[in-house]
Write an enzyme that holds these catalytic residues in place. Sequence first.
Site, short mmCIF file in Angstrom:
data_model
loop_
_atom_site.label_atom_id
_atom_site.label_comp_id
_atom_site.label_asym_id
_atom_site.label_seq_id
_atom_site.Cartn_x
_atom_site.Cartn_y
_atom_site.Cartn_z
N HIS A 20 11.49 1.46 -10.30
CA HIS A 20 11.44 2.92 -10.43
C HIS A 20 12.44 3.41 -11.50
CE1 HIS A 20 10.33 2.72 -5.91
NE2 HIS A 20 9.22 3.08 -6.54
N LYS A 44 2.79 6.70 5.42
CA LYS A 44 3.65 5.52 5.59
C LYS A 44 4.87 6.03 6.38
CE LYS A 44 2.82 4.00 0.83
NZ LYS A 44 3.41 3.73 -0.47
N ARG A 95 1.80 -1.60 -11.93
CA ARG A 95 2.25 -2.98 -11.84
C ARG A 95 1.04 -3.90 -11.92
NH1 ARG A 95 5.34 -1.63 -6.49
NH2 ARG A 95 3.56 -0.24 -6.57
P1 ADP Z 1 3.81 5.65 -3.76
O1 ADP Z 1 3.82 5.51 -2.27
O2 ADP Z 1 3.51 7.01 -4.24
O3 ADP Z 1 3.05 4.57 -4.49
P2 ADP Z 1 6.24 4.32 -4.63
O4 ADP Z 1 7.63 4.78 -4.35
O5 ADP Z 1 5.84 3.00 -4.04
O6 ADP Z 1 5.36 5.51 -4.16
O7 ADP Z 1 6.00 4.25 -6.19
C1 ADP Z 1 6.10 5.39 -7.00
C2 ADP Z 1 5.54 5.07 -8.37
O8 ADP Z 1 6.36 4.08 -9.00
C3 ADP Z 1 4.14 4.48 -8.36
O9 ADP Z 1 3.45 4.96 -9.50
C4 ADP Z 1 4.37 3.00 -8.48
O10 ADP Z 1 3.27 2.33 -9.07
C5 ADP Z 1 5.57 2.98 -9.39
N1 ADP Z 1 6.34 1.75 -9.23
C6 ADP Z 1 6.82 1.21 -8.09
N2 ADP Z 1 7.46 0.05 -8.32
C7 ADP Z 1 7.40 -0.16 -9.66
C8 ADP Z 1 7.85 -1.20 -10.55
N3 ADP Z 1 8.48 -2.28 -10.07
N4 ADP Z 1 7.60 -1.07 -11.86
C9 ADP Z 1 6.93 0.01 -12.33
N5 ADP Z 1 6.46 1.01 -11.56
C10 ADP Z 1 6.68 0.93 -10.25
#
Ligand code: ADP
Length: 168
Positions: A20, A44, A95
């Site tokens: 992130h 979630k 990803r």
């Molecule tokens: P959500 O539940 O909305 O998917 P996340 O917190 O899991 O929320 O992710 C928020 C955003 O960040 C999403 O677009 C996700 O694809 C992106 N993201 C999460 N981990 C990574 C990573 N390791 N590299 C790039 N983008 C990421």
Amino acid sequence: MMTERVAVYPGTFDPITYGHIDIIKRGVRIFDKIIVAVANNMHKSPIFNVEERKNLIKNIISQDNIKNVDVDSFDGLLVDYLKQKNAKIIIRGLRVVTDFDYEFVYSMMNKKLYNEIETVFLMASEKYSFISSTLIKEVTKFGGDISSYSPGIVIEKLKEKYNKEANK
Ligand code: ADP
């Protein structure tokens, strides 16, 4: 006068990871301002509440001295939040291929709800491409080392949570 290009980076951030943070740092190179928007209405069930998730993000933003980032949260529809903030850009990270299905549908729906919106996807950096909040939670829970996946303050808080849970 040029209008400021504000992009909203929405997500669960439960908790924030280096993946992130990488997207945020790259985002501020493209846009004038990034609003990291922590979603409050996810099905979630998060381990950190919204305030805790926001505080961790704020901590890291100031620790890493990243400029032009606001941290906020939202309830309800993301497009309504964007309207409220006068923003028309959504940033998401991509990803693995499996992210694509979900992101595709999600961006279509947002476009239907508010046509002026564009979703901009940043490809995950190679070294962070397999990192997810879910993965770091699972590894921490079972005592694994996640120090290369998320900053120290996040790991500390995560350990506290699981220790509390274990002592219940
Ligand atoms: P959500 O539940 O909305 O998917 P996340 O917190 O899991 O929320 O992710 C928020 C955003 O960040 C999403 O677009 C996700 O694809 C992106 N993201 C999460 N981990 C990574 C990573 N390791 N590299 C790039 N983008 C990421």
